[in-house]
Design an enzyme around this catalytic site. Structure first.
Site, short mmCIF file in Angstrom:
data_model
loop_
_atom_site.label_atom_id
_atom_site.label_comp_id
_atom_site.label_asym_id
_atom_site.label_seq_id
_atom_site.Cartn_x
_atom_site.Cartn_y
_atom_site.Cartn_z
CB THR A 132 22.68 -53.42 -39.83
OG1 THR A 132 22.27 -52.23 -39.16
CG2 THR A 132 23.98 -52.94 -40.61
CG ASP A 133 18.08 -57.17 -36.48
OD1 ASP A 133 17.50 -56.15 -35.92
OD2 ASP A 133 17.66 -58.34 -36.23
CD1 TRP A 134 17.42 -50.45 -33.66
CD2 TRP A 134 17.26 -51.64 -35.50
NE1 TRP A 134 16.72 -49.90 -34.54
CE2 TRP A 134 16.18 -50.20 -35.58
CE3 TRP A 134 17.19 -52.46 -36.98
CZ2 TRP A 134 15.53 -50.06 -36.96
CZ3 TRP A 134 16.40 -52.06 -37.81
CH2 TRP A 134 15.65 -50.81 -37.84
#
Ligand SMILES: *[C@@H]1O[C@H](CO)[C@@H](O)[C@H](O)[C@H]1NC(C)=O
Ligand SMILES: *[C@@H]1O[C@H](CO)[C@@H](O)[C@H](O)[C@H]1NC(C)=O
Length: 939
Positions: free
Chosen positions: A464-466
């Site tokens: 996932t992106d952060w």
């Protein structure tokens, strides 16, 4: 990703640490000499031990792998270190040493296979009978001698597969170690590999002579036909299938919680990298350090600040793209970064979109080539590349969950295309974006993940992106394989997105066990695929949050040579009336350098993630940044070049119009530097929340240019920034003789632009986006309102929109001038390559008719049959390009193999690629609006 509050929190965490190093000493009574020799290391390890002794970390062996190593020997493929283990038994010798010397002593001693360097300063050398049982021993270092050449091969510093090809225009100068006899380039490469321990890093094979060279060898461009040059790199050649099979046998040895731990980030700030996966000693997995960015190793010192992705694209040079990946991969490896969060591949469909500078501009094919070349280069260093952000993540405004709506054709032909190329290039990781697609978050969207994993056949893992996703079950079942940074919401929190929450979801039947097996298998498959399981990967030796914990290990080698070369090759001369440039002593006695953007920042790293504007704009802001080791200002690069020619330089290094005009009056030529900037959403600069609010120059740049041009002096304008700017206020002023788009060239900014202004480099940079007169003419814009982001332009992104609508832009896509003239033979030679595959070959002859040598960027477009066009109209589409070196008076034939794929379109009805039938126009030229030769091919 986002780390707005990260630094403050790191400082708070550090303040809680109680130094307890003394209680961790594994040895007693070291002799005085040993203690003295180890003093430096002791200081380092005391800080380290203190950091590790905070309560919530104590006893967690998996975090001890951090930062203990000396990669300088490990990276040469000879010795590798591991800090969380200790070899017991097998002692053959003992000697005082500082940590760095212990490996070298073992290497030098016959029979020594393993060693332990124990805090604070004794080296134990051990034979093969030493037990490999890992023992937690904070302050110890243990290493294993690896036979030279293990899992090491060479990578070519040239195009295509990152492996073969004769590079007619490259040669390494300097750095000579020795010449050796070699019958072929392959033998020369092998000789360099064999000499790696003695420092061989690069080699040149030219005219039958093999030269071995150290890292000091500089790349120079020379027309040395037949020369081959290569760089030693670490690599692995295992197939995906074999890697997956190995991964499965390892996953079978893990418990449910161990499998989940492979997929669960540590949380922010509990490890030195922006993302971390804990090690699993039982299967030899040393953990992952995941770190930004597409311009280098973010938050690390002693690294390079590379040119932005938009500059790399502007070179239209496949070799430079590959080399940048290779060099960034080597720097990441040297810092102990297992997963580099690069390349960024979102399309610049809206010119104001904040992260455009990180990517390759407005065309999907240019993106595909640039990203795939970088992936190959990064992974040739044994570092996992990350294709991001999947998918339809083309603006920053309201990016958390902004809903992207695109038709299936645009999705496939434009937005998936770079990802398809990366999957084919073997990319081992993909990051899903913050946005939603068709109403549900990309990171928790089975339809989106299916595009990647089923349609494109991606076998690596998706992170996932952060903080892109907060729903454990939806994220896991949606197809994300790794939660980053791990904790649920921003800040230091122990509530993980996966971790025990995923374990509970599996136990109560909400997430199938098979999904967790798939996550773990994909993660270990990628790890094995790039060869990180061979035990030679350096341990992480920097700390993003507490720089004083970092080891001052330089990994830049000679990368500044590459950075300057890309800077020059990406500097785009869009206008040059009256041969105003290049600057020569014959034309100008005095030149004026004007503008805030020409000056050095007081401290180029003063603002967190470069979130401010101060002096020359050489990178944008956000997570796509890297610390500048230094930043060459335009005024300094120009002064150096001018003094060699005895040209006088006067300057006015502010945006004051009256000061600028005064400087211009005393000169024969005024060079005005102006800028715009953009970045990521979590930082707002001058009111711009990531995306630009408008396309205007910043800091009254328009008024500065107008004031200078009003002096009547010939004026050259240089623009630094993320993309197209609005030039209408000064474009048509009679004294604006030359215009240069320099984009964001990284640490060598001033030298690179001077190289082009003075003609040391003949410009060949090309616009990787179209430039229009007015903002409302572009195909798309940022959606600032709380509304869906509709991709209504379909496949007619960027330049295609202008052609389909019959509009003429100020500068077309692919445009860029040279100091010489290239003529194209009007006839294209077209020949079938293989009737079964439908591929054909196109050849075109290009002649340099001017007075200076130079590169030409030859571009190949196709125009598909009318019935395939979008409702709004038809437009040509870029399919291939080559940047070729053509000495003056010479003719070079450029060949393109055009695959069947070049004339396939996505059939929305059938849900698959279909080759068109009919006549395909093949158009070859110097820009999208400057076609010099064409042919009709019936397919
Ligand atoms: C989103 O919906 C559109 C229209 O139904 C469809 O064409 C497109 O393929 C969908 N995208 C994804 C990723 O499912
Ligand atoms: C690392 O960088 C620091 C400054 O940030 C510098 O003083 C030092 O010389 C560098 N060391 C190496 C090995 O590059």
């Amino acid at each position: 990703m986002k780390t707005g509050l990260a630094l403050a929190l790191a400082a708070a965490a550090a303040a809680l640490v109680a130094p307890t190093a003394a209680s961790l000493l594994p040895l007693s009574d070291p002799d005085a000499a040993a203690a003295a020799a180890a003093q430096d290391a002791l200081n380092f390890h005391a800080a380290e031990a203190a950091l590790l002794s905070t309560p919530h970390r104590r006893g967690d062996r998996s975090v001890h792998h951090r930062r203990y190593t000396d990669w300088r020997t490990g990276n040469a493929g000879q010795v590798t270190f591991a800090s969380f283990c200790d070899w017991t038994g097998g002692d053959i010798a003992r000697a005082a040493s500082a940590s760095d010397g212990c490996g070298a002593m073992c290497l030098a001693r016959p029979g020594c296979e393993k060693f332990t360097w124990a805090f604070p300063g004794v080296c134990y050398m051990k034979d093969g009978s030493a037990s490999a049982e890992p023992v937690t021993n904070i302050g110890a270092l243990c290493g294993k001698v690896v036979p030279p050449g293990t899992n090491v091969r060479y990578a070519w510093a040239t195009a295509a597969e990152g492996r073969a090809s004769v590079a007619a225009d490259c040669d390494w100068k300097g750095g000579d170690l020795r010449g050796v006899a070699a019958a072929s380039a392959e033998e020369c490469a092998a000789a360099c590999l064999a000499d790696e321990g003695a420092g061989c890093f690069k080699f040149t094979f030219a005219n039958g002579a093999c030269a071995l060279k150290s890292a000091d060898a500089a790349q120079v461009v020379s027309a040395k036909a037949g020369a081959v040059c290569g760089v030693v790199a670490h690599s692995s050649s295992i197939s995906w299938a074999d890697a997956a099979a190995k991964a499965k046998t390892l996953v079978a040895q893990l418990s449910l919680s161990e499998k989940i731990s492979l997929a669960s980030g540590s949380g922010m700030l509990v490890s030195p990298c922006v993302g971390s996966i804990y090690s699993k000693a039982s299967i030899g997995f040393q953990g992952f350090c995941l770190q930004d960015s597409p311009t280098g190793v973010r938050f690390a010192r002693n690294v390079s600040a590379f040119p932005a992705g938009i500059n790399l694209a502007a070179t239209f040079d496949k070799t430079l793209m590959y080399n940048q990946g290779l060099y960034m991969g080597r720097e990441a490896r040297g810092k102990g970064v297992h997963v580099l969060l690069s390349p960024m591949m979102n399309i610049a469909r809206a010119p104001a979109a904040g992260r455009n500078w990180e990517g390759a501009g407005g065309d999907p094919q240019l993106h595909a080539v640039s990203a795939a070349q970088q992936v190959k280069g990064i992974q040739a260093s044994g570092v996992i590349a990350t294709a991001k952000h999947f998918v339809l993540n083309e603006q920053e405004t309201r990016r958390h969950g902004s809903n992207s709506l695109a038709g299936a054709r645009a999705l496939h032909e434009v937005y998936l295309k770079p990802f398809r190329a990366c999957v084919e290039a073997g990319v081992a990781a993909v990051m899903c974006g913050y946005n939603a697609v068709n109403g549900s978050l990309a990171c928790a969207n089975p339809a989106v993940m299916s595009l990647l994993k089923d349609e494109l056949g991606f076998q690596g893992f998706v992170m996932t992106d952060w903080y892109a996703s907060t729903d454990t079950v939806a994220t896991a079942n949606g197809g994300s394989d790794m939660a980053m940074p791990g904790n649920h919401v921003e800040g230091i929190g122990s509530d993980p997105l996966f971790g025990q929450n995923l374990e509970a979801a599996v136990k109560n039947g909400q997430v199938p066990l098979a999904r967790v097996d798939d996550m773990a298998t994909r993660i270990l498959t990628s790890w094995i695929k790039v060869g990180q399981n061979d035990g030679t990967f350096p341990w992480t030796n920097f700390d993003s949050w507490t720089p004083s914990n970092s080891k001052p290990i330089g990994v830049q080698a000679d990368h500044k040579v590459h950075i300057r070369a890309v800077g020059g090759a990406s500097t785009i001369l869009t206008k040059n009336a009256d041969a105003t440039l290049p600057i020569t002593a014959a034309k100008y006695k005095t030149i004026a350098v004007i503008g805030d953007d020409a000056r050095a920042p007081s401290n180029p790293n003063a603002c967190s993630d470069h979130g401010c504007i101060d002096g020359v704009v050489a990178q944008g802001w956000g997570s796509g940044t890297s610390f500048f080791p230094y930043l060459v200002a335009p005024v300094d690069g120009i002064t150096a070049a001018a003094s060699k020619r005895s040209i006088k330089v006067v300057s006015s290094l502010s945006n004051s119009g009256s000061d600028g005009a005064n400087a211009a009056k005393s000169a024969d030529l005024a060079v005005v530097f102006v800028a715009a900037n953009s970045g990521e959403e979590y930082i707002t600069v001058n009111g711009n929340k990531g995306d630009r609010n408008d396309l205007n120059l910043w800091s009254n740049g328009d008024a500065l240019i107008a004031a200078v041009a009003a002096t009547g002096k010939p004026t050259a304008v240089v623009v630094h920034g993320p993309g197209a700017v609005n030039m209408s206020a000064w474009l048509d002023l009679p004294n604006i003789k030359a215009i240069v788009y320099a984009l964001m060239p990284g640490q060598e900014a001033g030298n690179a632009v001077a190289d082009v202004l003075f003609g040391d480099v003949n410009p060949s940079g090309r616009l990787p986006f179209v430039v229009a007169r007015n903002r409302d003419e572009y195909a798309a814009d940022v959606v600032y309102a709380d509304a869906p982001v509709r991709y209504d332009e379909g496949i007619l992104v960027d330049y295609r929109w202008f052609e389909a609508r019959g509009r003429t832009p100020v500068y077309p896509f692919g445009h860029g001038l040279s100091y010489t003239r290239f003529a194209y033979a009007p006839r294209l030679a077209v020949s079938p390559v293989d009737p079964r595959t439908g591929a054909f070959r196109v050849e075109v002859a290009v002649t340099n008719e001017g007075d200076v040598d130079g590169h030409e960027v030859v571009q190949l477009y196709v125009l598909l049959p009318r019935e395939t066009c979008e409702a709004v109209g038809c437009a040509k589409e870029l399919r291939d390009f080559e940047r070729v070196w053509v000495p003056r008076g010479a003719t070079v034939t450029v060949a393109f193999d055009v695959p069947r794929r070049a004339y396939e379109v996505w059939s929305v009805q059938a849900g698959e690629w279909r080759a068109v039938s009919g006549t395909v126009e093949v158009l070859v030229g110097a820009s999208a609006a400057d076609i010099r030769a064409s042919a009709s091919v019936v397919v």
